[in-house]
Design an enzyme around this catalytic site. Structure first.
Site, PDB file in Angstrom:
ATOM      1  N   ARG A   1      -4.895 -46.398  18.155  1.00  0.00           N
ATOM      2  CA  ARG A   1      -5.907 -45.490  17.582  1.00  0.00           C
ATOM      3  C   ARG A   1      -7.156 -46.237  17.152  1.00  0.00           C
ATOM      4  NH1 ARG A   1      -2.546 -43.414  13.405  1.00  0.00           N
ATOM      5  NH2 ARG A   1      -1.012 -44.809  14.309  1.00  0.00           N
TER       6      ARG A   1
ATOM      7  N   GLU B   1       6.858 -53.240   6.132  1.00  0.00           N
ATOM      8  CA  GLU B   1       7.766 -52.797   5.074  1.00  0.00           C
ATOM      9  C   GLU B   1       9.205 -53.202   5.428  1.00  0.00           C
ATOM     10  OE1 GLU B   1       7.301 -48.690   4.386  1.00  0.00           O
ATOM     11  OE2 GLU B   1       8.566 -48.687   2.581  1.00  0.00           O
TER      12      GLU B   1
HETATM   13  P1  AMP Z   1      -0.944 -50.890   7.413  1.00  0.00           P
HETATM   14  O1  AMP Z   1       0.229 -50.576   6.544  1.00  0.00           O
HETATM   15  O2  AMP Z   1      -2.257 -50.790   6.655  1.00  0.00           O
HETATM   16  O3  AMP Z   1      -0.798 -52.180   8.139  1.00  0.00           O
HETATM   17  O4  AMP Z   1      -0.977 -49.731   8.503  1.00  0.00           O
HETATM   18  C1  AMP Z   1      -0.392 -49.950   9.729  1.00  0.00           C
HETATM   19  C2  AMP Z   1      -0.966 -49.101  10.829  1.00  0.00           C
HETATM   20  O5  AMP Z   1      -0.227 -47.906  10.819  1.00  0.00           O
HETATM   21  C3  AMP Z   1      -2.452 -48.777  10.729  1.00  0.00           C
HETATM   22  O6  AMP Z   1      -3.089 -49.231  11.908  1.00  0.00           O
HETATM   23  C4  AMP Z   1      -2.500 -47.273  10.645  1.00  0.00           C
HETATM   24  O7  AMP Z   1      -3.234 -46.747  11.723  1.00  0.00           O
HETATM   25  C5  AMP Z   1      -1.055 -46.795  10.768  1.00  0.00           C
HETATM   26  N1  AMP Z   1      -0.651 -45.972   9.640  1.00  0.00           N
HETATM   27  C6  AMP Z   1      -0.012 -46.370   8.525  1.00  0.00           C
HETATM   28  N2  AMP Z   1       0.248 -45.346   7.723  1.00  0.00           N
HETATM   29  C7  AMP Z   1      -0.215 -44.237   8.345  1.00  0.00           C
HETATM   30  C8  AMP Z   1      -0.247 -42.836   8.015  1.00  0.00           C
HETATM   31  N3  AMP Z   1       0.281 -42.365   6.881  1.00  0.00           N
HETATM   32  N4  AMP Z   1      -0.812 -41.991   8.891  1.00  0.00           N
HETATM   33  C9  AMP Z   1      -1.349 -42.459  10.038  1.00  0.00           C
HETATM   34  N5  AMP Z   1      -1.350 -43.750  10.408  1.00  0.00           N
HETATM   35  C10 AMP Z   1      -0.796 -44.635   9.569  1.00  0.00           C
END
Ligand code: AMP
Length: 177
Positions: free
Chosen positions: A64, A101
């Site tokens: 995305r 996580e």
């Molecule tokens: P992060 O935890 O910031 O590393 O997020 C990991 C990836 O997962 C990012 O590139 C986001 O696009 C996606 N992501 C995490 N949480 C969500 C959510 N609640 N809705 C949509 N995309 C998510």
């Protein structure tokens, strides 16, 4: 109650509960992408803080992140550099492994993707825990390019991603929820 001051594209992002796992509320951007005004509005909001700041390249993560990174590169008149999951890029790569996580993940960038000193903006759709953005920053810095900031469409404030980014270049979120 929705804040009436929010840009109208935010109305076209929908919450999908328990996707991809129980307990996660997924921000589904596909209705916004499908709407011409919604997509244009989102890119305009994302671009606003970075106009005239001398960005050389936008770096974004599949899948995305590519949608917003590519549109933003066109809008700001910069190059676009993809960061991908392992084994997808054909040339010599640099890789970075980071904690999730549960478990870990790895990202790659082409070793010759950015000249040393290039002014780079990182882009993603959603900032959650900040692990993806932090790993992308590390990849860009390993190529001796300069991360001048990060732009995300949606920041999930409760997940604390901004704290992980703290102290470095500016991080702008088009919409904080
Ligand atoms: P992060 O935890 O910031 O590393 O997020 C990991 C990836 O997962 C990012 O590139 C986001 O696009 C996606 N992501 C995490 N949480 C969500 C959510 N609640 N809705 C949509 N995309 C998510």
């Amino acid at each position: 109650m929705r804040d009436p001051a929010l840009p109208s594209w935010t109305r076209r992002v929908r919450d999908i509960p328990d996707f991809p796992r129980p307990g996660i509320v997924f921000k589904d951007i596909t209705p916004m992408l499908a709407d011409a005004d919604g997509f244009a509005g989102a890119i305009d909001t994302l671009a606003a803080p970075w106009r005239g700041t001398g960005i050389d390249a936008i770096v974004a993560v599949e899948a995305r992140g590519f949608i917003f990174g590519a549109a933003l590169a066109r809008t700001l008149g910069t190059g676009f550099v993809p960061v991908r999951k392992p084994g997808k890029l054909p040339g010599r790569t640099v890789r970075q492994t980071y904690a999730l996580e549960y478990g870990e993940d790895t990202l790659e960038i082409h070793a010759d993707a950015l000249p040393a000193g290039a002014r780079v903006l990182l882009v993603d759709d959603v900032l959650a825990t900040g692990g993806t953005l932090d790993a992308t920053r590390a990849l860009v810095e390993r190529l001796d390019a300069r991360v001048v900031g990060a732009g995300v469409l949606i920041e999930l404030a409760a997940l604390g991603g901004r704290a992980r980014w703290n102290g470095m270049a500016p991080l702008h979120a088009a919409w904080v929820v």
